[in-house]
Design an enzyme around this catalytic site. Structure first.
Site, PDB file in Angstrom:
ATOM      1  N   HIS A  91      20.504 -38.142 -19.430  1.00 50.34           N
ATOM      2  CA  HIS A  91      19.271 -37.372 -19.229  1.00 50.34           C
ATOM      3  C   HIS A  91      19.388 -36.040 -19.985  1.00 50.34           C
ATOM      4  O   HIS A  91      18.909 -35.001 -19.543  1.00 50.34           O
ATOM      5  CB  HIS A  91      19.077 -37.106 -17.727  1.00 50.34           C
ATOM      6  CG  HIS A  91      17.659 -37.022 -17.257  1.00 50.34           C
ATOM      7  ND1 HIS A  91      17.086 -37.935 -16.408  1.00 50.34           N
ATOM      8  CD2 HIS A  91      16.692 -36.102 -17.482  1.00 50.34           C
ATOM      9  CE1 HIS A  91      15.840 -37.582 -16.123  1.00 50.34           C
ATOM     10  NE2 HIS A  91      15.573 -36.469 -16.766  1.00 50.34           N
ATOM     11  N   GLY A 134      21.843 -35.508 -26.839  1.00 48.44           N
ATOM     12  CA  GLY A 134      22.579 -34.759 -27.857  1.00 48.44           C
ATOM     13  C   GLY A 134      22.359 -35.179 -29.290  1.00 48.44           C
ATOM     14  O   GLY A 134      23.031 -34.664 -30.193  1.00 48.44           O
ATOM     15  N   GLN A 168       7.378 -44.256 -19.012  1.00 52.89           N
ATOM     16  CA  GLN A 168       8.599 -44.048 -18.216  1.00 52.89           C
ATOM     17  C   GLN A 168       8.196 -43.868 -16.766  1.00 52.89           C
ATOM     18  O   GLN A 168       7.356 -43.041 -16.442  1.00 52.89           O
ATOM     19  CB  GLN A 168       9.351 -42.818 -18.723  1.00 52.89           C
ATOM     20  CG  GLN A 168      10.569 -42.438 -17.893  1.00 52.89           C
ATOM     21  CD  GLN A 168      10.215 -41.466 -16.783  1.00 52.89           C
ATOM     22  OE1 GLN A 168       9.370 -40.590 -16.962  1.00 52.89           O
ATOM     23  NE2 GLN A 168      10.834 -41.633 -15.612  1.00 52.89           N
ATOM     24  N   THR A 216      13.577 -44.832 -15.021  1.00 56.51           N
ATOM     25  CA  THR A 216      14.676 -43.867 -15.031  1.00 56.51           C
ATOM     26  C   THR A 216      15.495 -44.029 -13.757  1.00 56.51           C
ATOM     27  O   THR A 216      14.957 -43.982 -12.649  1.00 56.51           O
ATOM     28  CB  THR A 216      14.129 -42.438 -15.191  1.00 56.51           C
ATOM     29  OG1 THR A 216      13.487 -42.373 -16.468  1.00 56.51           O
ATOM     30  CG2 THR A 216      15.234 -41.399 -15.141  1.00 56.51           C
ATOM     31  N   GLY A 238      14.840 -35.969 -27.104  1.00 57.63           N
ATOM     32  CA  GLY A 238      13.966 -35.245 -26.174  1.00 57.63           C
ATOM     33  C   GLY A 238      13.715 -33.825 -26.630  1.00 57.63           C
ATOM     34  O   GLY A 238      12.679 -33.493 -27.212  1.00 57.63           O
ATOM     35  N   ARG A 239      14.705 -32.952 -26.427  1.00 60.30           N
ATOM     36  CA  ARG A 239      14.512 -31.535 -26.765  1.00 60.30           C
ATOM     37  C   ARG A 239      14.088 -31.332 -28.214  1.00 60.30           C
ATOM     38  O   ARG A 239      13.223 -30.482 -28.469  1.00 60.30           O
ATOM     39  CB  ARG A 239      15.787 -30.750 -26.467  1.00 60.30           C
ATOM     40  CG  ARG A 239      16.147 -30.707 -24.984  1.00 60.30           C
ATOM     41  CD  ARG A 239      17.418 -29.900 -24.789  1.00 60.30           C
ATOM     42  NE  ARG A 239      17.913 -29.911 -23.431  1.00 60.30           N
ATOM     43  CZ  ARG A 239      18.746 -30.831 -22.943  1.00 60.30           C
ATOM     44  NH1 ARG A 239      19.158 -31.830 -23.700  1.00 60.30           N
ATOM     45  NH2 ARG A 239      19.174 -30.756 -21.698  1.00 60.30           N
ATOM     46  N   TYR A 270       9.241 -43.263 -12.711  1.00 60.87           N
ATOM     47  CA  TYR A 270      10.134 -42.948 -11.597  1.00 60.87           C
ATOM     48  C   TYR A 270       9.616 -43.763 -10.422  1.00 60.87           C
ATOM     49  O   TYR A 270       8.404 -43.753 -10.161  1.00 60.87           O
ATOM     50  CB  TYR A 270      10.052 -41.468 -11.242  1.00 60.87           C
ATOM     51  CG  TYR A 270      10.781 -40.549 -12.189  1.00 60.87           C
ATOM     52  CD1 TYR A 270      12.169 -40.603 -12.314  1.00 60.87           C
ATOM     53  CD2 TYR A 270      10.090 -39.607 -12.941  1.00 60.87           C
ATOM     54  CE1 TYR A 270      12.848 -39.742 -13.172  1.00 60.87           C
ATOM     55  CE2 TYR A 270      10.767 -38.737 -13.801  1.00 60.87           C
ATOM     56  CZ  TYR A 270      12.142 -38.815 -13.901  1.00 60.87           C
ATOM     57  OH  TYR A 270      12.806 -37.964 -14.740  1.00 60.87           O
ATOM     58  N   ARG A 278      19.127 -27.115 -12.239  1.00 60.54           N
ATOM     59  CA  ARG A 278      19.029 -26.382 -13.516  1.00 60.54           C
ATOM     60  C   ARG A 278      19.009 -24.898 -13.152  1.00 60.54           C
ATOM     61  O   ARG A 278      17.993 -24.374 -12.682  1.00 60.54           O
ATOM     62  CB  ARG A 278      17.761 -26.775 -14.258  1.00 60.54           C
ATOM     63  CG  ARG A 278      17.442 -28.253 -14.140  1.00 60.54           C
ATOM     64  CD  ARG A 278      17.542 -29.061 -15.368  1.00 60.54           C
ATOM     65  NE  ARG A 278      17.471 -30.481 -15.004  1.00 60.54           N
ATOM     66  CZ  ARG A 278      16.356 -31.179 -14.836  1.00 60.54           C
ATOM     67  NH1 ARG A 278      15.181 -30.625 -15.035  1.00 60.54           N
ATOM     68  NH2 ARG A 278      16.402 -32.456 -14.504  1.00 60.54           N
ATOM     69  N   LYS A 319      16.678 -46.610 -17.961  1.00 59.69           N
ATOM     70  CA  LYS A 319      17.049 -45.367 -18.658  1.00 59.69           C
ATOM     71  C   LYS A 319      17.972 -44.529 -17.770  1.00 59.69           C
ATOM     72  O   LYS A 319      17.603 -44.213 -16.633  1.00 59.69           O
ATOM     73  CB  LYS A 319      15.780 -44.572 -18.978  1.00 59.69           C
ATOM     74  CG  LYS A 319      16.037 -43.207 -19.592  1.00 59.69           C
ATOM     75  CD  LYS A 319      14.743 -42.524 -19.987  1.00 59.69           C
ATOM     76  CE  LYS A 319      14.998 -41.194 -20.660  1.00 59.69           C
ATOM     77  NZ  LYS A 319      15.449 -40.154 -19.734  1.00 59.69           N
TER      78      LYS A 319
END
Ligand code: FNR
Length: 418
Positions: free
Chosen positions: A312, A345, A169, A197, A366-367, A171, A206, A288
């Site tokens: 994201h 999600g 990935q 991305t 991801g998480r 950037y 955040r 992405k």
């Protein structure tokens, strides 16, 4: 009052059964000596893994992974959308065995899942990307390494082995020379697919990270010192293994995560810059973070082979579109020309089945695998992947479907939101 002849209750004399009699009726679970196996054995869902993870790492690390941008509206809406899924099963379909495998960019995946690029994996567990890359290779699914990786491109390529399907990935950086250099390194190391991305001109806010004073490497404050006392094994591992740094891009001074990222990434990157990337990379190229049908169409114009409909994980623009709700429109518009993938999600195998039915070729998570990493290192990532695999298999079986290709829009609808 008629006299009722109620029989007198007989007094029962109970005696304690002998152990030899009990043994045939009771089974004692064998005691699991390994603490990690014991911990992971208690996790039956990704949500259980999250609960275990929370207890294993400092709060600032857990919240860095778990949190989202601003009011976390997109993050929670993304989850809520999956709760609206309703399946349409076929009874007595005769499907004896279920095959969850699929093909993406000419390579076979054992299930339509990809481990998403996630920065600072080694914060979650000192083995970080190495553990995730090995687990993905074992499970026959791709692992995506981020530009913000804490293990280098070359090391990840080595641990995965020659058969591993690894994505890089990217950037787009202010320094275009560095950008093309990274592409060349990924190519030389045998990475199969490049994901650019496109949703991060600047880092989303955040708030949990701000409140926690999150930094890489962690800076010592009174709170960090107290945390060391409560999570000694995490700290010992951090302090006795390779220093925690960006392994692929030049590391900055320890500073706030968002500030560092914003100093390296190019906030002015445009579709025109993709020409440079397309020239440097001749393999599958994926964008992405696509959040509209128009951008998905543009992706085709600029030579992309796929798009990832993604917010994201709700970590960038809050109130951005919910991936699952946008997916059918994107799949409808471009699904016959390029591959459409989805993330944000996805927490169960049933979510994967729903996304595939609504037009995604595969889902990135991801998480969930980061929870696995925090909960039990490599074995925890194995566990996260196993949970998805068994849930997906069971969902397909209960739907009466034998193959992933049978999952289509006739099988699912999104119930109206309350
Ligand atoms: C991410 N994500 C991400 N994406 C990316 O393109 N480059 C990156 O460096 C990172 N870093 C990162 C760190 C952490 C801790 C998380 C949780 C996520 C986003 C990631 O690739 C993916 O889009 C989301 O995680 C998908 O949502 P779920 O599965 O986490 O809900």
């Amino acid at each position: 009052m008629p006299h009722l002849n109620v029989p007198q209750k007989q007094k029962v004399h109970r005696r304690m059964p002998k152990w030899s009699e009990l043994r045939s009726q009771l089974q004692f679970a064998p005691f699991e000596r390994d603490a990690t196996t014991r911990r992971l054995g208690r996790a039956h869902t990704i949500s259980d893994l999250r609960d275990v993870a929370r207890k294993r790492v400092p709060r600032s690390v857990f919240e860095f992974v778990d949190g989202g941008a601003e009011d976390e509206l997109t993050m929670s809406r993304s989850r809520a959308a999956f709760d609206r899924v309703e399946f349409r099963p076929s009874a007595l379909s005769g499907a004896l065995a279920v095959d969850t495998s699929t093909t993406l960019f000419g390579r076979s995946l054992d299930q339509p899942i990809i481990l998403a690029p996630t920065g600072f994996c080694r914060l979650s567990h000192h083995e970080g990307e190495r553990a995730a890359a090995r687990a993905a290779a074992r499970a026959g699914i791709p692992f995506a390494l981020t530009t913000m990786g804490t293990v280098s491109i070359e090391d990840v390529a080595t641990v995965g082995g020659p058969e591993a399907d690894q994505w890089f990935q990217l950037y787009v950086m202010r320094d275009r020379g560095l950008t093309t250099d990274l592409i060349a390194r990924a190519k030389a190391a045998g990475f199969s697919t490049l994901a650019i991305t496109v949703d991060t001109p600047v880092t989303g806010q955040r708030r949990k990270d701000l409140r926690n004073g999150f930094s890489v490497p962690p800076q010592l404050t009174v709170r960090t010192l107290l945390d060391i006392a409560r999570r000694p094994s995490w700290w010992i591992n951090l302090l006795t293994t390779d220093p925690l740094v960006f392994a692929t891009i030049p590391a900055g001074e320890p500073e706030a995560h968002a500030k560092f990222i914003d100093s390296v990434f190019d906030p002015g990157v445009s579709f025109e810059d993709l020409k440079l990337v397309r020239e440097a990379w001749d393999g599958p190229l994926v964008l992405k973070g696509i959040q509209s049908v128009e951008d998905a169409r543009k992706a085709i114009d600029y030579g992309a082979d796929g798009v990832i409909v993604s917010s994201h994980g709700g970590r960038q623009l809050d109130r951005s579109p919910v991936s699952l709700e946008l997916l059918p429109q994107v799949a409808d518009a471009v699904g016959d020309q390029i591959e459409v993938l989805l993330d944000s999600g996805v927490r169960t195998g049933a979510d994967v089945a729903a996304a595939v039915a609504l037009g995604a070729k595969a889902c990135l998570v991801g998480r969930p695998y980061m929870y696995g990493l925090m909960a039990g290192g490599e074995a925890g990532v194995d566990k996260a992947i196993e949970i998805y695999a068994s849930e997906l298999r069971r969902t397909m079986h209960l739907l009466g479907l034998a193959s992933i290709d049978d999952l289509d829009t006739s099988r699912v609808r999104l119930r109206p939101s309350n």
